[in-house]
Each structure stands twice: as C-alpha cells, then as structure tokens.
Design a protein around this motif. Structure first.
Motif, PDB file in Angstrom:
ATOM      1  N   GLU A   1      -6.991   2.848   0.246  1.00  0.00           N
ATOM      2  CA  GLU A   1      -6.540   3.987   1.063  1.00  0.00           C
ATOM      3  C   GLU A   1      -7.352   5.275   0.866  1.00  0.00           C
ATOM      4  OE1 GLU A   1      -4.160   3.329   3.088  1.00  0.00           O
ATOM      5  OE2 GLU A   1      -2.677   1.973   2.193  1.00  0.00           O
TER       6      GLU A   1
ATOM      7  N   LYS B   1      -8.878   7.460   3.827  1.00  0.00           N
ATOM      8  CA  LYS B   1      -8.613   6.730   5.059  1.00  0.00           C
ATOM      9  C   LYS B   1      -7.937   7.590   6.136  1.00  0.00           C
ATOM     10  CE  LYS B   1      -9.256   2.221   5.674  1.00  0.00           C
ATOM     11  NZ  LYS B   1      -9.568   1.467   4.582  1.00  0.00           N
ATOM     12  N   VAL B   2      -6.728   8.081   5.876  1.00  0.00           N
ATOM     13  CA  VAL B   2      -6.033   8.849   6.923  1.00  0.00           C
ATOM     14  C   VAL B   2      -6.113  10.353   6.680  1.00  0.00           C
ATOM     15  CG1 VAL B   2      -4.450   6.966   7.466  1.00  0.00           C
ATOM     16  CG2 VAL B   2      -3.801   8.654   5.743  1.00  0.00           C
TER      17      VAL B   2
ATOM     18  N   LEU C   1      -3.628   9.182   1.605  1.00  0.00           N
ATOM     19  CA  LEU C   1      -2.349   8.763   1.018  1.00  0.00           C
ATOM     20  C   LEU C   1      -2.337   8.832  -0.508  1.00  0.00           C
ATOM     21  CD1 LEU C   1      -1.443   5.951   3.541  1.00  0.00           C
ATOM     22  CD2 LEU C   1      -0.091   7.996   3.063  1.00  0.00           C
TER      23      LEU C   1
ATOM     24  N   THR D   1      -0.380  -0.817  13.269  1.00  0.00           N
ATOM     25  CA  THR D   1      -1.553  -0.349  14.010  1.00  0.00           C
ATOM     26  C   THR D   1      -2.737  -1.223  13.611  1.00  0.00           C
ATOM     27  OG1 THR D   1      -0.645   1.874  13.868  1.00  0.00           O
ATOM     28  CG2 THR D   1      -2.925   1.700  14.589  1.00  0.00           C
TER      29      THR D   1
ATOM     30  N   GLU E   1      -7.905  -5.429   3.829  1.00  0.00           N
ATOM     31  CA  GLU E   1      -7.909  -5.535   2.370  1.00  0.00           C
ATOM     32  C   GLU E   1      -6.538  -5.989   1.837  1.00  0.00           C
ATOM     33  OE1 GLU E   1     -10.456  -5.125   0.377  1.00  0.00           O
ATOM     34  OE2 GLU E   1      -9.286  -5.324  -1.486  1.00  0.00           O
ATOM     35  N   LEU E   2      -5.490  -5.360   2.353  1.00  0.00           N
ATOM     36  CA  LEU E   2      -4.153  -5.668   1.827  1.00  0.00           C
ATOM     37  C   LEU E   2      -3.682  -7.061   2.237  1.00  0.00           C
ATOM     38  CD1 LEU E   2      -2.607  -2.117   2.200  1.00  0.00           C
ATOM     39  CD2 LEU E   2      -3.038  -3.325   0.061  1.00  0.00           C
TER      40      LEU E   2
ATOM     41  N   SER F   1      -2.042   2.240   8.115  1.00  0.00           N
ATOM     42  CA  SER F   1      -3.030   3.229   7.680  1.00  0.00           C
ATOM     43  C   SER F   1      -4.471   2.771   7.855  1.00  0.00           C
ATOM     44  CB  SER F   1      -2.786   3.564   6.201  1.00  0.00           C
ATOM     45  OG  SER F   1      -3.179   2.460   5.410  1.00  0.00           O
ATOM     46  N   GLY F   2      -4.675   1.567   8.392  1.00  0.00           N
ATOM     47  CA  GLY F   2      -6.044   1.099   8.575  1.00  0.00           C
ATOM     48  C   GLY F   2      -6.549   0.259   7.412  1.00  0.00           C
ATOM     49  N   SER F   3      -5.708   0.026   6.411  1.00  0.00           N
ATOM     50  CA  SER F   3      -6.145  -0.754   5.248  1.00  0.00           C
ATOM     51  C   SER F   3      -5.706  -2.216   5.349  1.00  0.00           C
ATOM     52  CB  SER F   3      -5.553  -0.151   3.968  1.00  0.00           C
ATOM     53  OG  SER F   3      -5.962   1.175   3.831  1.00  0.00           O
TER      54      SER F   3
ATOM     55  N   GLY G   1       0.827  -1.218   0.000  1.00  0.00           N
ATOM     56  CA  GLY G   1       0.000   0.000   0.000  1.00  0.00           C
ATOM     57  C   GLY G   1       0.851   1.253   0.000  1.00  0.00           C
ATOM     58  N   LEU G   2       0.237   2.379   0.352  1.00  0.00           N
ATOM     59  CA  LEU G   2       0.903   3.680   0.212  1.00  0.00           C
ATOM     60  C   LEU G   2       1.479   4.226   1.521  1.00  0.00           C
ATOM     61  CD1 LEU G   2      -1.596   5.483  -2.226  1.00  0.00           C
ATOM     62  CD2 LEU G   2       0.493   4.223  -2.774  1.00  0.00           C
ATOM     63  N   ASP G   3       1.236   3.540   2.631  1.00  0.00           N
ATOM     64  CA  ASP G   3       1.716   4.059   3.911  1.00  0.00           C
ATOM     65  C   ASP G   3       3.246   4.124   3.914  1.00  0.00           C
ATOM     66  OD1 ASP G   3       2.083   4.570   6.695  1.00  0.00           O
ATOM     67  OD2 ASP G   3       2.402   2.421   6.942  1.00  0.00           O
TER      68      ASP G   3
END
Lengths: 131, 535
Positions: B108, B111-112, B92, A95, A71-72, A66-68, A14-16
């Motif tokens: 995403e 999301k944040v 993001l 997290t 899904e990931l 990031s909370g995803s 993901g993008l985090d």
C-alpha cells in the motif's frame, strides 16, 4: 437462487478501510441463505486463510479497493495453498480494473465483481461456482 | 452489463433520496423561512453578510501519490493552475500508523496518497511551498495529531511563525469507526487526542482548523443526506462535550470547529441540507451548551463532490455530475470546495482530468455569476419548505442517537455501523431494481458499450521502493538517543491523563521519530480499537 448450507467468509485484506461493499455483499449472501462470516478490517492473508480453514468455509470473498489487489490476492492464494485449502473457492470484489482480470483469474480467482453488477447476478455466479 | 435499460423508461421519483415526499408546487403558506439575513444567527442564509464577495471559497483539489517528490510536483502544477489551497492525500500506511517497511504496509505504500513517514518526507513535500502563505488541508484521522505536529515542525523549519499557519486536519475519528476504517486507538483515548489538538491549536495556531467533522464518508458508506448531517452534528456535539469536560473555553474552541460533507446529485436536497445544518448547529450549541456568542456558532464547512455518485460506466458523464454538484455547493455557501476528477473514483487523476476538475470550479466561480449573491435560492417557497423539513428530520436523527446514550456507545456497540451497512444494502437494491436512475449505468446504456477513461494514470511502480530506501536513510542518519528520549517522554505523557500530548509529538517529529514509532508508543498505553462485528 439459494446458497443454503454454504459457508462463506467475507474478508478485508490490507489497510483499506472501506467495507461498505463487503457488508452489502455479506447481507445479500445471508439473504440468499448462506452462513456468512465477516473478518472485519485490516486482516493479513495468513489470518484470512487460517479463519477459512478453521471455519471450514466453501468460499472466501475478498474486498479490495486500494489498487493492491494483485499482491494481496497472490498472498491469499499462497496462504490457502500452504494450508492445503486450495479447494476453497475465491472471489474478489471492489475496484478492480478490467485490465487486471486475466491476471487474477490466472492466480486462481473464481469470480470478480464490481460495484456496478446487480446483487442477484453476483449471487448467481457464486451459487454456480459452489454447485 | 446485464440490466441495461436502453429504452427511455426512467421515471421521476416523487420522493427525494432521503425519503422526503416532494410537493409538485410549494406555496408561500408552506414556507415559513426564518426571516433572518446572511451573517445573522442562526445563519440559515450564510455565515457572512457579503458571501463570496468578501472571500471566495478556497479551491483545493485532493491530491497525493507515490513519493513526496512526485506529489510536490503535482502541487506546483495545481498552484500554477490557480488552486488556492492544498489538500493532502496520504497513503494508507501513514493513515493507519505503519512505517513503509512494516509488513502491514505491504503493497500500500504510496498507493492512494503520499507516504509521509518522517519529518524528512514532509520537508520534501513542502519544498518551495511557503506554509505561511498557503492553506493546507490534510485528510488524516487516526494519526492526525502526528501529522499536525509534523506541520508545526515544518513551519518551525521554514522559519514561519506557527500562528500564521492556516488549513485543516480532518481529525474526526468518530466517523472513522463508523464508515472509513482508519481508526487506530479505542474511542476514548482517541477523543483525548483530538481534544489535545484542538486545545493546543487554540493557543499555538489560532487560524488553523484542528478538526473537520466529516459526514462525507458516512454518506459514501450509504447514509442519506439527512443521516449524513444528523450523524455529523451528533459527532460535533460529542467533541464539544469532550472539550468542555477538559475545561476548554467554548467561545474559543467552538469557533475553530469546521465541517466537511459530500455534495451529491439531488440538487435541492443538497442545498437545503447545508442550510438546515447551518441553522441547526447554531441552535444546538445554544440549546445544549448555552453558547450564545454568534461567532462561535458559525457552521463553516468544506465540500467534496460525491465519490459514490460518480460512475465507472461512461465516465465522462461524471463531468456533468461534478458541475451540478459544485453548483449546489456554491448555492449552499460552502467555505471550501474540491471537485472530483471524472476518473477519480477509480484511479488517481491524470494531470488532464485534475485540471478539468479545477477549471470546473473556476468557471462556476468566475463565469456563471451565481457566486455574486449570498444564498440566491433563499426565499424560494420550495427551498424554505425543504430546509424546514430537513431540519426537523435531522433533529430526529440526533435525538435517536441521544436516546442511545450518544454516539460513543452507539459506535462501541456497532449500532451505527450496522445501520449504515443496511442503508447501503437498500440503496444498492434500489439501483438494481431500477427505482433509482443512474444515467449510463442502469438506464440509457447501449448494448456492448465500453467504458473509456482515456489516459490511465500510473503511480511510479518504483515509488514504494524509493520511499523505503529514503526511510532507511533517515533512520541511519538521525540521533537515536534523541529519538528514544522524545518517544519515552511521549509514552510517559500518554500514560498519564492530564498532559497535552502535542508538544511531545512535535519534539518527536523534530527528532525524526517515525509515524510508526509514535503510534507504537501510544498503542502501548492505550491498545487498539476492537471492531464490533454486527451485521
């Protein structure tokens, strides 16, 4: 606790972009004797599964903040399965609210780690799973 | 929890978190102090003579989630509660330059932070909010120039003169490579883009801060207070170098450079970090660039309470931490503060926790009395001693980077990234072995204690889908020829070396080009940053 001879891929899907936890775990795993590969940021589940198979790893650790995560993780499990690599152990850190643990375990996650856990406990769990 | 130390065996450490040996008592002989007064270069005691009496710090709470409609509503709630500036959290995909329908955006979206993919979304975000009357800060880096262009376009749309805009874009890409990871382009074209925003802003939005050089994220990634300030000043020097190379007028641009830091829990180390930073920045600009104009050497900074200093264990303890950190920020003379909500490190704050964080600032501002006097701790033997000591240690960090040839090669080689990861590992080991005390987490924790955040905030689960539907509608309605023209002009300008890209980006925004399209156009010219892998 030794992880000598074990190969472990640490990955950021993901993008985090917060990778401090991933790097801390990578350093701790290396101190415990493991061969550690780190993917770097923004990798797709497909890329992670490909590297895991190419590098013949024993385990993949995903770092997610990031909370995803649900899904990931689901996508990563699917990609590993598609490459006939479901025997690779899968760990998740970051997290991850307690309420989501059961769902992740149901997807096939072998261990879930939070920033509050001691590194030696994280290593012990991974070593236990890798037998 | 496996390492609960419920018996009170915690001990006070003799050294500060930055590793400075702290004396039991400091005496006049140890404290030089520089004898300057507030408002006087090098500004150790503050950048204004009258401190907060002339102007209170800006109270702005970081917020944004889901759709522009959801976030607009939260902004109005906070403004109604007495917040004096906005701080926009972006999702993001917006930060990394992907449209909400891009496969990389995946789960995403919204999301944040809020999704801001085109000018149409920004119009909704600022609906009913006069951008000429409120100061807005954007936590944005890789796509900062684009979001700034969008804000200029919003001013145009609202009929507000751009010159009236106030606020900040973070726009500090150097620390993204090191610590926070929302980089897009390689280092050198990124530096060009940043110089473009600053030079454009000097002319078009002279009251706006086109950069906020941010140590905060480096700190959260593991750096000590000394390293946080050292790396940040080193990054600041790299931006000054770039601006001078581009022919910028130092007395103009240096005044608009602003900074952003975390304030963590070691109270005096934090206060002295800012006093030392303010003094050292003023000195470095004179020593290295011959900038003597005092106004251009003022070190203006915003502060956020440290995310990594908050705990998931016993989350209400964070209320006390945020209060303590806010006091340190005020004692140090910060220009803007946002206070974390006690649940913020783990979820988007609820209205309840967001309001409590806002009230924390207001209680300290208006009830505690500590804001009446400038630099109320100045003149304390201990504070002056520790300020001197930190100044010399921060200088040593900068000189070490100089010896490497500056921050840019150090980042390209992955040296800084590796060093911070090692520091984070050491800090984690200190917490694990109990030499660092975290109340309620590794000490003073009851067996079987559960951690209760109270109400849990949920982003609307439909938000991402709503964002995608609106996005497709914008694509269907816009004038495609105008979009293609504006993107082609942007690409041509980026392929050259001299043209300032800001006017091109503003044209793209007005044509409803998407963030993803603008980033793609730039990537075609510049490529992407290749992350060095060193552990």
């Amino acid at each position: 606790m030794s992880l000598r001879g074990k190969r472990i891929l640490i990955a950021k899907p993901g993008l985090d972009g917060h990778d401090v936890g991933a790097k801390v775990i990578a350093l701790a795993l290396r101190d415990a004797g493991a061969d550690v590969i780190y993917t770097g940021l923004r990798k797709t589940p497909d890329f992670i599964a490909r590297v895991a198979v190419d590098e013949d790893v024993d385990a993949v650790g995903l770092s997610l903040l990031s909370g995803s995560h649900e899904e990931l993780v689901r996508q990563t499990v699917d990609c590993l399965r598609a490459r006939h690599a479901s025997d690779i152990k899968l760990f998740v850190g970051g997290t991850i609210p307690d309420a989501d643990h059961a769902a992740l375990r149901a997807l096939g996650v072998d261990g879930i780690f939070t920033a509050q856990m001691e590194l030696k406990d994280v290593i012990a769990i991974i070593a236990g799973e890798l037998g | 929890m496996t390492n609960a130390r419920s018996a009170p065996k915690a001990r006070l450490s003799a050294t500060s978190p930055s590793g400075i040996e702290i004396p039991i008592v400091a005496t006049a002989a140890m404290a030089s102090g520089d004898g300057t007064m507030p408002g006087e270069a090098p500004f150790t005691r503050g950048i204004f003579e009258d401190g907060y009496r002339g102007k209170l710090w800006t109270i702005r709470q970081y917020s944004g989630f889901g759709t522009a409609e959801d976030t607009n509503q939260r902004y109005k709630f906070l403004i109604d509660g007495g917040q004096t500036g906005l701080s926009v959290a972006l999702d993001l995909p917006t930060q990394c330059g992907y449209d909400p329908t891009d496969p990389m955006a995946g789960p995403e979206v919204g999301k944040v932070g809020v999704s801001l993919s085109t000018l149409a979304e920004a119009e909704i975000l600022f609906r009913g909010i006069d951008v000429g009357a409120i100061s807005t800060s954007f936590t944005i880096n890789g796509t900062a120039a684009i979001i700034y262009a969008m804000y200029c376009a919003i001013a145009d749309k609202q009929g507000v003169a751009r010159a009236k805009l106030t606020g900040t874009i973070q726009n500090d890409i150097l620390k993204e490579y090191v610590a926070r990871g929302t980089w897009i382009f390689p280092v050198r074209p990124s530096m060009r883009l940043i110089a473009d925003t600053i030079l454009f802003s000097n002319e078009e939005t002279p009251r706006f801060n086109p950069i906020s050089i941010a140590g905060a994220h480096v700190r959260d990634a593991g750096a000590t207070a000394v390293e946080e300030m050292g790396y940040t000043l080193a990054n600041g020097l790299a931006y000054v170098d770039e601006l001078l190379r581009r022919g910028g007028d130092a007395s103009k641009f240096a005044r608009r450079l602003s900074f952003f830091f975390y304030v963590h829990m070691d109270f005096f180390e934090e206060v002295c970090k800012f006093r030392a930073g303010r003094r050292l920045w003023a000195k470095l600009l004179e020593e290295r660039f011959g900038i003597t104009d005092p106004n251009a050497r003022r070190f203006r900074f915003g502060v956020v309470c440290g995310g990594s200093s908050l705990t998931a264990a016993q989350p209400y303890n964070n209320v006390v931490r945020v209060g303590t950190e806010t006091m340190a920020a005020v004692m140090a003379g910060a220009q803007s503060i946002f206070t974390c909500a006690y649940d913020e490190a783990f979820q988007i704050p609820t209205e309840f926790s967001a309001e409590l964080a806002l009230r924390t600032q207001q209680i300290i501002a208006f009830e505690s009395g500590i804001a009446r006097t400038v630099d109320p701790l100045g003149g304390s033997h201990f504070v002056e001693w520790l300020t001197d000591r930190m100044e010399s240690e921060i200088r040593a960090v900068i000189e070490e980077i100089d010896a490497y040839g500056g921050v840019i090669p150090a980042i390209e080689d992955g040296i800084l990234q590796m060093r911070i990861a090692k520091r984070a590992h050491e800090r984690k080991q200190d917490v694990d072995d109990g030499s660092t005390v975290i109340v309620g987490q590794n000490y003073f924790r009851r067996d079987n204690q559960t951690d209760d955040f109270g109400e849990v905030f949920q982003v609307d689960p439909q938000a991402a889908q709503k964002v995608r539907v609106k996005f497709e509608a914008v694509l269907a309605q816009r004038d495609d020829a105008a979009v293609q023209r504006s993107l082609a002009a942007l690409e041509t300008a980026a392929a050259g070396e001299d043209e300032n890209l800001m006017p091109r980006l503003i044209e793209c925004c007005h044509a409803y080009a998407t963030v993803g399209e603008m980033v793609q156009a730039l990537k075609r010219c510049w490529g992407e940053f290749q992350e060095p892998m060193r552990l």
